[in-house]
Design a protein around this motif. Structure first.
Motif, PDB file in Angstrom:
ATOM      1  N   UNK A 294    -118.648  -6.972 -33.689  1.00 54.48           N
ATOM      2  CA  UNK A 294    -117.257  -7.379 -33.841  1.00 54.48           C
ATOM      3  C   UNK A 294    -116.781  -7.300 -35.288  1.00 54.48           C
ATOM      4  N   UNK A 295    -117.500  -7.950 -36.218  1.00 59.04           N
ATOM      5  CA  UNK A 295    -117.121  -7.838 -37.626  1.00 59.04           C
ATOM      6  C   UNK A 295    -117.134  -6.399 -38.140  1.00 59.04           C
ATOM      7  N   UNK A 296    -118.069  -5.574 -37.636  1.00 54.22           N
ATOM      8  CA  UNK A 296    -118.115  -4.167 -38.060  1.00 54.22           C
ATOM      9  C   UNK A 296    -116.813  -3.442 -37.704  1.00 54.22           C
ATOM     10  N   UNK A 297    -116.300  -3.710 -36.509  1.00 59.24           N
ATOM     11  CA  UNK A 297    -115.044  -3.095 -36.085  1.00 59.24           C
ATOM     12  C   UNK A 297    -113.895  -3.572 -36.964  1.00 59.24           C
ATOM     13  N   UNK A 298    -113.876  -4.875 -37.241  1.00 62.65           N
ATOM     14  CA  UNK A 298    -112.829  -5.426 -38.098  1.00 62.65           C
ATOM     15  C   UNK A 298    -112.946  -4.860 -39.511  1.00 62.65           C
ATOM     16  N   UNK A 299    -114.157  -4.716 -40.000  1.00 58.15           N
ATOM     17  CA  UNK A 299    -114.393  -4.165 -41.342  1.00 58.15           C
ATOM     18  C   UNK A 299    -113.848  -2.738 -41.429  1.00 58.15           C
ATOM     19  N   UNK A 300    -114.112  -1.941 -40.415  1.00 62.03           N
ATOM     20  CA  UNK A 300    -113.637  -0.560 -40.413  1.00 62.03           C
ATOM     21  C   UNK A 300    -112.111  -0.518 -40.459  1.00 62.03           C
ATOM     22  N   UNK A 301    -111.465  -1.420 -39.736  1.00 63.18           N
ATOM     23  CA  UNK A 301    -110.000  -1.484 -39.753  1.00 63.18           C
ATOM     24  C   UNK A 301    -109.483  -1.847 -41.144  1.00 63.18           C
ATOM     25  N   UNK A 302    -110.158  -2.780 -41.799  1.00 61.41           N
ATOM     26  CA  UNK A 302    -109.735  -3.212 -43.126  1.00 61.41           C
ATOM     27  C   UNK A 302    -109.937  -2.106 -44.164  1.00 61.41           C
ATOM     28  N   UNK A 303    -111.097  -1.458 -44.102  1.00 59.42           N
ATOM     29  CA  UNK A 303    -111.383  -0.384 -45.057  1.00 59.42           C
ATOM     30  C   UNK A 303    -110.361   0.743 -44.926  1.00 59.42           C
ATOM     31  N   UNK A 304    -109.905   0.966 -43.706  1.00 55.28           N
ATOM     32  CA  UNK A 304    -108.930   2.025 -43.459  1.00 55.28           C
ATOM     33  C   UNK A 304    -107.520   1.628 -43.896  1.00 55.28           C
ATOM     34  N   UNK A 305    -107.339   0.359 -44.243  1.00 48.19           N
ATOM     35  CA  UNK A 305    -106.009  -0.115 -44.622  1.00 48.19           C
ATOM     36  C   UNK A 305    -106.102  -0.961 -45.894  1.00 48.19           C
ATOM     37  N   UNK A 306    -106.457  -0.335 -47.019  1.00 44.16           N
ATOM     38  CA  UNK A 306    -106.626  -1.097 -48.261  1.00 44.16           C
ATOM     39  C   UNK A 306    -105.360  -1.811 -48.711  1.00 44.16           C
ATOM     40  N   UNK A 307    -104.200  -1.310 -48.310  1.00 43.49           N
ATOM     41  CA  UNK A 307    -102.957  -1.966 -48.698  1.00 43.49           C
ATOM     42  C   UNK A 307    -102.881  -3.389 -48.130  1.00 43.49           C
TER      43      UNK A 307
END
Length: 341
Positions: A294-307
């Motif tokens: 779960x956190x891995x999926x959330x992390x990927x979303x965050x990394x893809x949206x640095x803004x």
């Protein structure tokens, strides 16, 4: 008359020089986030990117690590609404306070800092004529920057490893000196909080998991890569069916850090029954993957949206500066840096 008791103010700095790994989670990130969800203290978490510059002169690495570290804490559940989460370099009052503190700090105090003494000893041992070879002023005086991080927000408690206790003692010494020289209790005296039970995980080769040993398991590698890394963990030559000692097993230690007490007890029994290393690696991978998916999926979303991360950090900086800016004006006045009319 009743006395109003202020909540404890707890401050944690997070160095931005690498990719967070399982050891970081078990030893610091997980317990810290859990504490914010259970306690009523005021919490300050900051990306220590000025500190990163002391040992790292690779701009891209510092930049990317800031993104990775921020995304990791947010993905694992740090709530920026409950805490003050900011980037050190976004608070201009911190380097200004560092200079004020530098001007009252004895060089002899900095001479005793462990990191500086270790660097000098390394030069002496190698026979170098210059005992200070390779020592920058950043390395020499970074305990003062650390003191400014703490004293800027008058943190009362600072979670640290045993190797950082000396720096908390220095921060107290510096605060007392400033208070004495300028005649008021500007700074509270912070206390070091050392978790004697903090998990220290072994890495792929059995040594302490550390970037310097190149033996880490990054928190958010894809499941396929995580399985490969787990398969590389060093074990002994005991065969399936032979009873094994869980307390000397890297696989068990890693499992225990992510499992419940009931799950851990069950695996301890399987060690007594002689679980094979291949089976244990499968058990460990499945446990890690279930916890981190779960956190891995959330992390990927965050990394893809640095803004989005940047907005969060800027909001945290605004919150931090509502404390830092007026306090800095008070300190400037205290040392004589006042307007002339």
């Amino acid at each position: 008359m009743s006395t109003v008791v202020k909540p404890a103010r707890i401050l944690t700095g997070i160095t931005t020089t690498g990719t967070p790994h399982l050891g970081n989670y078990a030893g610091a990130i997980g317990p810290a986030i859990a504490a914010t969800q259970a306690g009523d203290a005021e919490y300050f978490f900051f990306l220590a990117d000025y500190h990163a510059l002391i040992k790292c002169q690779e701009p891209e690495r510092v930049e990317h690590s800031r993104l990775e570290v921020a995304a990791t804490w947010l993905a694992l559940g740090l709530d920026p609404q409950r805490v003050c989460f900011y980037r050190q370099s976004d608070i201009p009052e911190i380097p200004e306070l560092t200079w004020l503190l530098t001007c009252v700090t004895a060089k002899g105090l900095m001479n005793r800092a462990h990191a500086y003494k270790a660097a000098v000893q390394e030069n002496v041992d190698s026979g170098d004529a210059d005992a200070d070879k390779g020592v920058t002023m950043g390395l020499f005086s970074y305990p003062i920057l650390m003191a400014a991080d703490i004293l800027m927000f008058n943190a009362t408690r600072v979670p640290v490893g045993k190797d950082q206790v000396q720096h908390l003692e220095m921060a107290r010494d510096i605060a007392q000196r400033f208070n004495y020289l300028f005649g008021a209790e500007f700074f509270a005296l912070p206390e070091a909080v050392v978790d004697e039970d903090a998990a220290v995980l072994a890495g792929l080769d059995g040594r302490k998991m550390s970037k310097s040993y190149n033996n880490t398991i990054p928190l958010f590698v894809p499941a396929k890569e995580l399985k490969k890394l787990v398969s590389r963990i060093v074990t002994n030559s005991q065969m399936p069916g032979e009873p094994k000692d869980p307390d000397s097993s890297t696989l068990f230690q890693l499992y225990q850090a992510f499992a419940s007490p009931v799950e851990t007890a069950a695996i301890r029994q399987r060690y007594a029954e002689g679980i094979g290393w291949g089976d244990m690696k499968t058990v460990l991978f499945e446990k890690l993957d279930s916890v981190l998916a779960g956190p891995r999926e959330r992390y990927a979303e965050l990394i893809a949206n640095p803004a989005a991360i940047e907005r969060t950090l800027q909001e945290g900086a605004e919150k931090a500066r509502t404390i830092a800016a007026p306090f800095m004006r008070e300190l400037r006045s205290a040392v004589g840096l006042r307007r002339l009319g």
